[in-house]
Design a protein around this motif. Structure first.
Motif, PDB file in Angstrom:
ATOM      1  N   TYR A 322      17.139  33.291  91.265  1.00 41.07           N
ATOM      2  CA  TYR A 322      17.231  33.050  89.825  1.00 41.07           C
ATOM      3  C   TYR A 322      18.265  33.906  89.104  1.00 41.07           C
ATOM      4  CZ  TYR A 322      12.907  30.459  90.589  1.00 41.07           C
ATOM      5  OH  TYR A 322      11.958  29.561  91.043  1.00 41.07           O
ATOM      6  N   GLY A 323      18.874  34.838  89.797  1.00 38.69           N
ATOM      7  CA  GLY A 323      19.919  35.637  89.154  1.00 38.69           C
ATOM      8  C   GLY A 323      19.420  36.627  88.128  1.00 38.69           C
ATOM      9  N   VAL A 324      18.171  37.031  88.226  1.00 32.94           N
ATOM     10  CA  VAL A 324      17.615  38.000  87.283  1.00 32.94           C
ATOM     11  C   VAL A 324      18.059  39.407  87.678  1.00 32.94           C
ATOM     12  CG1 VAL A 324      15.463  39.045  86.438  1.00 32.94           C
ATOM     13  CG2 VAL A 324      15.618  36.562  86.724  1.00 32.94           C
ATOM     14  N   SER A 325      18.510  40.178  86.717  1.00 27.45           N
ATOM     15  CA  SER A 325      18.934  41.544  86.981  1.00 27.45           C
ATOM     16  C   SER A 325      17.753  42.406  87.387  1.00 27.45           C
ATOM     17  CB  SER A 325      19.591  42.142  85.730  1.00 27.45           C
ATOM     18  OG  SER A 325      19.802  43.529  85.898  1.00 27.45           O
ATOM     19  N   LEU A 326      17.937  43.199  88.436  1.00 24.69           N
ATOM     20  CA  LEU A 326      16.895  44.119  88.885  1.00 24.69           C
ATOM     21  C   LEU A 326      17.268  45.572  88.625  1.00 24.69           C
ATOM     22  CD1 LEU A 326      15.758  42.502  92.260  1.00 24.69           C
ATOM     23  CD2 LEU A 326      14.778  42.240  89.977  1.00 24.69           C
ATOM     24  N   ASP A 327      18.151  45.802  87.667  1.00 23.44           N
ATOM     25  CA  ASP A 327      18.493  47.164  87.293  1.00 23.44           C
ATOM     26  C   ASP A 327      17.241  47.892  86.812  1.00 23.44           C
ATOM     27  OD1 ASP A 327      21.098  46.578  87.876  1.00 23.44           O
ATOM     28  OD2 ASP A 327      21.722  46.302  85.785  1.00 23.44           O
ATOM     29  N   HIS A 328      16.969  49.023  87.406  1.00 22.56           N
ATOM     30  CA  HIS A 328      15.827  49.882  87.022  1.00 22.56           C
ATOM     31  C   HIS A 328      14.484  49.209  87.272  1.00 22.56           C
ATOM     32  CE1 HIS A 328      19.083  52.063  85.188  1.00 22.56           C
ATOM     33  NE2 HIS A 328      19.302  51.103  84.321  1.00 22.56           N
ATOM     34  N   PHE A 329      14.448  48.233  88.164  1.00 19.87           N
ATOM     35  CA  PHE A 329      13.226  47.478  88.466  1.00 19.87           C
ATOM     36  C   PHE A 329      12.489  48.160  89.615  1.00 19.87           C
ATOM     37  CE2 PHE A 329      10.831  44.247  90.716  1.00 19.87           C
ATOM     38  CZ  PHE A 329      10.390  43.353  89.754  1.00 19.87           C
ATOM     39  N   GLU A 330      11.252  48.580  89.388  1.00 20.22           N
ATOM     40  CA  GLU A 330      10.429  49.198  90.426  1.00 20.22           C
ATOM     41  C   GLU A 330       9.057  48.534  90.420  1.00 20.22           C
ATOM     42  OE1 GLU A 330      10.421  53.503  90.606  1.00 20.22           O
ATOM     43  OE2 GLU A 330      12.124  53.558  89.226  1.00 20.22           O
ATOM     44  N   MET A 331       8.654  48.005  91.569  1.00 15.64           N
ATOM     45  CA  MET A 331       7.404  47.257  91.671  1.00 15.64           C
ATOM     46  C   MET A 331       6.689  47.652  92.951  1.00 15.64           C
ATOM     47  SD  MET A 331       7.037  43.106  91.615  1.00 15.64           S
ATOM     48  CE  MET A 331       5.501  42.264  92.015  1.00 15.64           C
ATOM     49  N   TYR A 332       5.421  48.050  92.820  1.00 13.59           N
ATOM     50  CA  TYR A 332       4.666  48.537  93.970  1.00 13.59           C
ATOM     51  C   TYR A 332       3.400  47.734  94.245  1.00 13.59           C
ATOM     52  CZ  TYR A 332       7.808  52.506  93.666  1.00 13.59           C
ATOM     53  OH  TYR A 332       8.924  53.284  93.646  1.00 13.59           O
ATOM     54  N   ASP A 333       3.074  46.795  93.392  1.00 15.20           N
ATOM     55  CA  ASP A 333       1.889  45.955  93.600  1.00 15.20           C
ATOM     56  C   ASP A 333       2.125  44.614  92.929  1.00 15.20           C
ATOM     57  OD1 ASP A 333       1.653  46.491  90.888  1.00 15.20           O
ATOM     58  OD2 ASP A 333      -0.377  47.307  91.004  1.00 15.20           O
ATOM     59  N   GLY A 334       1.135  43.723  93.002  1.00 19.06           N
ATOM     60  CA  GLY A 334       1.302  42.405  92.409  1.00 19.06           C
ATOM     61  C   GLY A 334       0.659  42.244  91.056  1.00 19.06           C
TER      62      GLY A 334
END
Length: 457
Positions: A322-334
């Protein structure tokens, strides 16, 4: 559950331009090839199908694209932005606030307050989880729970169905009992196989007070959404009780086992379609469903069914599909319960903007339809939660579709609403660290959404 809709007719979304911080997208052929390599599964071609039921029934569909020259914000949008600039400084929100408002037609930014700042998003993480799950597995995917027999043992096999009910378990037991009696058997051992999901069962960033009430340790087998430490053995014990009630003797305690290739299939239950499950998960912000979907998404992409496997797939879907920016994106669970999660409001808005594009409606439509509606009883924006009920925000009842997020020290609200000009807006607001009463923080958040709507002028 009945949705409360705006009083005035809703104009349609039209495909628009991309925001400048979004990554350039590949061509359709190249993109599909990249995902096959990256995810080890093809992305469903249904993503190119027509508008969802939400679009048809609620007027959020396709109109002719506006080819007139691009114009700046109109007077209504300028006033909305000016009001937000003042109201985002509300002392109830504290000093660590991020917010973005986009025009749904063009994707242009109408207002931005620290939008690129990564904050703890709480349950707004579920927007990313559901987007990846629907893209990888497809909206028609169903989860299967099985019963097999071998060596005098009935084994209940978990298939990642977090919606399995006692009634469903009863049907499995009935089929199993019929088979046992036909074979002349009156006693059996009972085991559970939840090996589909490996350890760990707890995510990085979960406080010990969260489980098993807010979220249970993640396993592939559960019945009636029970919040217990070991949902698999709990389900197996419920299954054993149903067998006993049907006249079959259960020998010994329920144990864990791994099914063998020689075990004979006895019964199976298939869940509702994934689109229905996502709808329910978002309306009620069900943490356990979200965590199960993260694991099953990892499996669907050929990855290990772990927190790490699932979050890696989410990142790849958002970025590469989808081309979404993941700058500063942190994900550890759902689910967003992890206090280590960080997502900028700008990224949440980009995810929501996907829902306004008809080309994504077939796959992602259940996210749009599943967003709680302001004042909708039974959802997380219902009156029972004290939402949209103060003097500034009650004018927006029935007019805001948004995902809530609430943790100690974090409140978020991201969604869509029509502006005063009748055009749809995408918004995301996240605050961290406010020391105000949580209900006061939510009232301030609802006021920001009412400001975007324009009813609080």
């Amino acid at each position: 559950m009945t949705e409360i809709m705006p009083d005035s007719p809703t104009p349609s979304f039209t495909p628009g331009g991309r925001r400048r911080h979004r990554k350039a997208r590949q061509s359709g052929v190249g993109l599909r090839r990249a995902l096959v390599i990256a995810l080890a599964v093809p992305v469903t071609s249904a993503a190119l199908a027509g508008p969802s039921a939400f679009a048809v029934d609620k007027g959020v569909g396709t109109t002719a694209k506006d080819t007139s020259p691009s114009k700046g914000p109109d007077a209504d949008d300028q006033q909305m932005a000016a009001n937000l600039a003042t109201r985002v400084l509300d002392r109830r929100l504290g000093s660590d606030v991020s917010g973005v408002v986009l025009d749904a037609d063009s994707g242009n930014s109408l207002w931005d307050h620290n939008g690129a700042t990564a904050l703890m998003p709480a349950s707004n993480v579920k927007l990313a989880t559901s987007t990846a799950a629907l893209t990888v597995l497809g909206p028609d995917h169903r989860f299967t729970t099985k019963v097999v027999y071998g060596d005098g043992t009935l084994t209940l096999v978990g298939g990642g169905d977090r919606t399995l009910t006692g009634a469903d378990l009863g049907e499995l037991a009935s089929s199993a009992v019929a088979g046992l009696k036909a074979a002349g058997l009156t006693s059996v051992k009972v085991a559970v196989d939840d090996s589909l999901f490996p350890e760990p069962t707890l995510a990085n960033g979960w406080n010990t007070g969260y489980y098993p009430d807010s979220v249970a340790p993640v396993r592939a087998l559960v019945v009636d959404g029970h919040g217990v430490q070991d949902t698999s053995l709990d389900a197996g014990q419920a299954f054993a009780r149903q067998l006993t009630a049907a006249g079959v003797t259960v020998d010994g305690a329920v144990t864990r086992a791994t099914v063998k290739a020689t075990d004979f299939p006895v019964a199976r239950h298939r869940s509702a379609p994934l689109s229905d499950i996502v709808h329910t998960m978002l309306k009620t912000s069900d943490n356990n469903i979200a965590e199960t979907l993260l694991r099953m998404t990892a499996l669907g992409a050929g990855r290990p069914a772990t927190f790490e496997g699932g979050t890696q797939v989410v990142r790849q879907v958002l970025s590469q599909r989808y081309g979404v920016s993941l700058d500063h994106f942190e994900m550890y669970d759902g689910s967003g319960l992890s206090r280590a999660d960080r997502i900028p409001a700008a990224t949440l808005a980009d995810i929501l903007e996907l829902l306004t594009k008809p080309r994504h409606a077939r796959v992602l439509g259940s996210i749009l339809d599943g967003l709680p509606v302001s004042g909708e009883a039974g959802s997380t924006l219902g009156p029972e939660w004290g939402r949209f009920d103060d003097v500034n925000s009650k004018c927006a009842v029935g007019k805001v579709h948004a995902k809530t997020g609430t943790l100690t020290g974090a409140v978020a609200l991201s969604g869509l609403t029509q502006g005063k000009d009748g055009k749809w807006k995408v918004f995301s607001f996240v605050e961290n660290g406010s020391t105000a009463n949580p209900n006061d923080i939510k009232d301030a958040m609802d006021g920001l959404a009412a400001t975007v709507n324009g009813c609080w002028a």
